[in-house]
Design a protein around this motif. Structure first.
Motif, PDB file in Angstrom:
ATOM      1  N   SER A   1      -2.587 -20.145  -6.565  1.00 12.21           N
ATOM      2  CA  SER A   1      -2.627 -18.703  -6.295  1.00 12.21           C
ATOM      3  C   SER A   1      -1.785 -18.002  -7.359  1.00 12.21           C
ATOM      4  O   SER A   1      -0.588 -18.275  -7.489  1.00 12.21           O
ATOM      5  CB  SER A   1      -2.079 -18.414  -4.894  1.00 12.21           C
ATOM      6  OG  SER A   1      -2.080 -17.029  -4.625  1.00 12.21           O
TER       7      SER A   1
ATOM      8  N   PRO B   1      -5.259 -17.214 -15.549  1.00 14.80           N
ATOM      9  CA  PRO B   1      -6.377 -16.409 -15.039  1.00 14.80           C
ATOM     10  C   PRO B   1      -6.291 -14.949 -15.485  1.00 14.80           C
ATOM     11  O   PRO B   1      -5.223 -14.442 -15.838  1.00 14.80           O
ATOM     12  CB  PRO B   1      -6.208 -16.524 -13.517  1.00 14.80           C
ATOM     13  CG  PRO B   1      -5.399 -17.747 -13.299  1.00 14.80           C
ATOM     14  CD  PRO B   1      -4.479 -17.846 -14.478  1.00 14.80           C
TER      15      PRO B   1
ATOM     16  N   ARG C   1     -17.777 -29.260  -8.346  1.00 15.54           N
ATOM     17  CA  ARG C   1     -16.930 -29.439  -7.183  1.00 15.54           C
ATOM     18  C   ARG C   1     -17.460 -30.635  -6.397  1.00 15.54           C
ATOM     19  O   ARG C   1     -18.662 -30.908  -6.362  1.00 15.54           O
ATOM     20  CB  ARG C   1     -16.937 -28.193  -6.299  1.00 15.54           C
ATOM     21  CG  ARG C   1     -16.540 -26.941  -7.077  1.00 15.54           C
ATOM     22  CD  ARG C   1     -15.038 -26.815  -7.155  1.00 15.54           C
ATOM     23  NE  ARG C   1     -14.683 -25.699  -8.011  1.00 15.54           N
ATOM     24  CZ  ARG C   1     -13.935 -24.680  -7.614  1.00 15.54           C
ATOM     25  NH1 ARG C   1     -13.470 -24.637  -6.403  1.00 15.54           N
ATOM     26  NH2 ARG C   1     -13.623 -23.725  -8.452  1.00 15.54           N
TER      27      ARG C   1
ATOM     28  N   THR D   1     -10.479 -25.796 -13.847  1.00 14.38           N
ATOM     29  CA  THR D   1     -10.512 -24.346 -13.976  1.00 14.38           C
ATOM     30  C   THR D   1      -9.815 -23.676 -12.800  1.00 14.38           C
ATOM     31  O   THR D   1      -9.779 -24.203 -11.684  1.00 14.38           O
ATOM     32  CB  THR D   1     -11.963 -23.835 -14.029  1.00 14.38           C
ATOM     33  OG1 THR D   1     -12.641 -24.225 -12.827  1.00 14.38           O
ATOM     34  CG2 THR D   1     -12.693 -24.413 -15.229  1.00 14.38           C
ATOM     35  N   PHE D   2      -9.274 -22.490 -13.088  1.00 12.88           N
ATOM     36  CA  PHE D   2      -8.816 -21.572 -12.060  1.00 12.88           C
ATOM     37  C   PHE D   2      -9.863 -20.466 -11.913  1.00 12.88           C
ATOM     38  O   PHE D   2     -10.560 -20.134 -12.877  1.00 12.88           O
ATOM     39  CB  PHE D   2      -7.474 -20.944 -12.433  1.00 12.88           C
ATOM     40  CG  PHE D   2      -6.352 -21.926 -12.612  1.00 12.88           C
ATOM     41  CD1 PHE D   2      -5.974 -22.765 -11.574  1.00 12.88           C
ATOM     42  CD2 PHE D   2      -5.658 -22.003 -13.818  1.00 12.88           C
ATOM     43  CE1 PHE D   2      -4.931 -23.673 -11.737  1.00 12.88           C
ATOM     44  CE2 PHE D   2      -4.618 -22.896 -13.988  1.00 12.88           C
ATOM     45  CZ  PHE D   2      -4.256 -23.740 -12.953  1.00 12.88           C
ATOM     46  N   ASP D   3      -9.945 -19.911 -10.725  1.00 13.00           N
ATOM     47  CA  ASP D   3     -10.853 -18.790 -10.529  1.00 13.00           C
ATOM     48  C   ASP D   3     -10.450 -17.611 -11.411  1.00 13.00           C
ATOM     49  O   ASP D   3      -9.276 -17.427 -11.730  1.00 13.00           O
ATOM     50  CB  ASP D   3     -10.858 -18.361  -9.059  1.00 13.00           C
ATOM     51  CG  ASP D   3     -11.599 -19.370  -8.180  1.00 13.00           C
ATOM     52  OD1 ASP D   3     -12.205 -20.307  -8.733  1.00 13.00           O
ATOM     53  OD2 ASP D   3     -11.551 -19.213  -6.949  1.00 13.00           O
ATOM     54  N   GLN D   4     -11.456 -16.861 -11.845  1.00 12.37           N
ATOM     55  CA  GLN D   4     -11.272 -15.681 -12.679  1.00 12.37           C
ATOM     56  C   GLN D   4     -10.742 -16.025 -14.068  1.00 12.37           C
ATOM     57  O   GLN D   4      -9.869 -15.372 -14.619  1.00 12.37           O
ATOM     58  CB  GLN D   4     -10.359 -14.647 -11.987  1.00 12.37           C
ATOM     59  CG  GLN D   4     -10.932 -14.176 -10.643  1.00 12.37           C
ATOM     60  CD  GLN D   4     -10.073 -13.130  -9.967  1.00 12.37           C
ATOM     61  OE1 GLN D   4      -9.278 -12.441 -10.607  1.00 12.37           O
ATOM     62  NE2 GLN D   4     -10.235 -13.014  -8.657  1.00 12.37           N
TER      63      GLN D   4
ATOM     64  N   SER E   1      -6.001 -14.201  -8.861  1.00 10.03           N
ATOM     65  CA  SER E   1      -6.836 -15.395  -8.845  1.00 10.03           C
ATOM     66  C   SER E   1      -6.418 -16.311  -7.692  1.00 10.03           C
ATOM     67  O   SER E   1      -5.228 -16.558  -7.484  1.00 10.03           O
ATOM     68  CB  SER E   1      -6.697 -16.150 -10.174  1.00 10.03           C
ATOM     69  OG  SER E   1      -7.304 -17.417 -10.111  1.00 10.03           O
ATOM     70  N   ARG E   2      -7.402 -16.835  -6.964  1.00 11.77           N
ATOM     71  CA  ARG E   2      -7.150 -17.775  -5.870  1.00 11.77           C
ATOM     72  C   ARG E   2      -8.120 -18.940  -6.003  1.00 11.77           C
ATOM     73  O   ARG E   2      -9.337 -18.775  -5.852  1.00 11.77           O
ATOM     74  CB  ARG E   2      -7.331 -17.097  -4.515  1.00 11.77           C
ATOM     75  CG  ARG E   2      -7.068 -18.027  -3.317  1.00 11.77           C
ATOM     76  CD  ARG E   2      -5.580 -18.360  -3.231  1.00 11.77           C
ATOM     77  NE  ARG E   2      -5.277 -19.161  -2.041  1.00 11.77           N
ATOM     78  CZ  ARG E   2      -5.002 -20.464  -2.073  1.00 11.77           C
ATOM     79  NH1 ARG E   2      -5.032 -21.117  -3.228  1.00 11.77           N
ATOM     80  NH2 ARG E   2      -4.696 -21.115  -0.960  1.00 11.77           N
ATOM     81  N   THR E   3      -7.591 -20.120  -6.312  1.00  9.18           N
ATOM     82  CA  THR E   3      -8.400 -21.313  -6.496  1.00  9.18           C
ATOM     83  C   THR E   3      -8.112 -22.280  -5.362  1.00  9.18           C
ATOM     84  O   THR E   3      -6.954 -22.620  -5.102  1.00  9.18           O
ATOM     85  CB  THR E   3      -8.070 -21.990  -7.842  1.00  9.18           C
ATOM     86  OG1 THR E   3      -8.203 -21.034  -8.893  1.00  9.18           O
ATOM     87  CG2 THR E   3      -8.997 -23.168  -8.104  1.00  9.18           C
TER      88      THR E   3
ATOM     89  N   GLN F   1     -12.365 -30.474  -7.446  1.00 10.74           N
ATOM     90  CA  GLN F   1     -12.943 -30.481  -8.775  1.00 10.74           C
ATOM     91  C   GLN F   1     -12.906 -31.911  -9.321  1.00 10.74           C
ATOM     92  O   GLN F   1     -11.941 -32.644  -9.091  1.00 10.74           O
ATOM     93  CB  GLN F   1     -12.177 -29.560  -9.734  1.00 10.74           C
ATOM     94  CG  GLN F   1     -12.125 -28.104  -9.303  1.00 10.74           C
ATOM     95  CD  GLN F   1     -11.419 -27.229 -10.335  1.00 10.74           C
ATOM     96  OE1 GLN F   1     -11.404 -27.522 -11.529  1.00 10.74           O
ATOM     97  NE2 GLN F   1     -10.833 -26.139  -9.869  1.00 10.74           N
TER      98      GLN F   1
END
Length: 221
Positions: free
Chosen positions: A150, A47, A3, A197-200, A155-157, A161
């Motif tokens: 979202s 995600p 990041r 990437t996305f979270d999760q 998942s919430r990114t 990045q």
């Protein structure tokens, strides 16, 4: 995926540019304009093990909505015709509703900037068109978008990045206001290859291309 905040990215670009000797003339430019994006594909893994996807996206630029599209450039002119510099552009890319619905996203955008920083080479032809000076340029660097996504899976990114290499080309003309300031107009194209990437557990890969008509002001010293 690393990041990075915009200030750190610009600092890195400035540090790299220090290898260029100081020019007889330094020019600082800022601009805004009208930015659009051609279609491109986005693919990867959704995600939370949501499966793979591959969609054609008609990205929206929304250059005049907050935060607006803008850019800044510093050029060290080594001679009357040749210069080197650094440039930062805050472009934007929003996925349309149809794509978000198909993939299960409530939000899918690079809206606090699909930021691009490059090291440039510039060429100009002083007073070729009377008082107007045409110029062209190009550069290579990297993209560091702010990913805002979202997903219905939870998942919430939300964050910056470093997503891959970038390049730009531009052509325009500048006209002096006085000995220090000038105004300019230009066409600019940027390209970046992005993997992030996305979270999760999610991932994305997409090429982002922008076309822009810019107007701005420059100061030389």
């Amino acid at each position: 995926m690393k990041r990075l905040i915009p200030g750190a990215a610009l600092a890195a670009a400035i540090t790299a540019s220090m290898a260029v000797p100081v020019a007889a003339e330094t020019e600082l430019s800022v601009y805004m304009g009208w930015q659009t994006l051609p279609h491109s594909r986005i693919k990867g893994e959704l995600p939370n093990n949501g499966g793979s996807y591959n969609e054609l996206v008609g990205w929206e630029g929304k250059p005049f909505s907050s935060p607006p599209y803008y850019g800044a450039r510093a050029t060290w002119w080594k001679s009357e015709t040749l210069g080197f510099g650094i440039e930062y552009t805050h472009t934007k890319a929003y996925a349309p509703g149809s794509v978000k619905t198909a993939l299960g996203f409530d939000r899918l955008e690079f809206s606090d900037g699909h930021n691009v920083a490059t090291l440039n080479v510039m060429k100009r032809w002083p007073d070729k068109w009377g008082t107007m000076t045409p110029y062209v340029g190009g550069g290579i660097g990297f993209a560091f978008p702010h990913v805002d996504a979202s997903h219905v899976s939870g998942s919430r990114t939300y964050g910056f990045q470093v997503t891959g290499p970038a390049a730009r080309v531009l052509a325009g003309a500048t006209m002096p206001i006085n000995d220090r300031y000038s105004v300019f107009g230009e066409y600019q194209f940027t390209y970046s290859s992005n993997e992030g990437t996305f979270d999760q557990g999610g991932t994305f890969k997409t090429d982002i291309k922008t076309n822009a008509l810019n107007v701005g002001i420059s100061m030389k010293f």
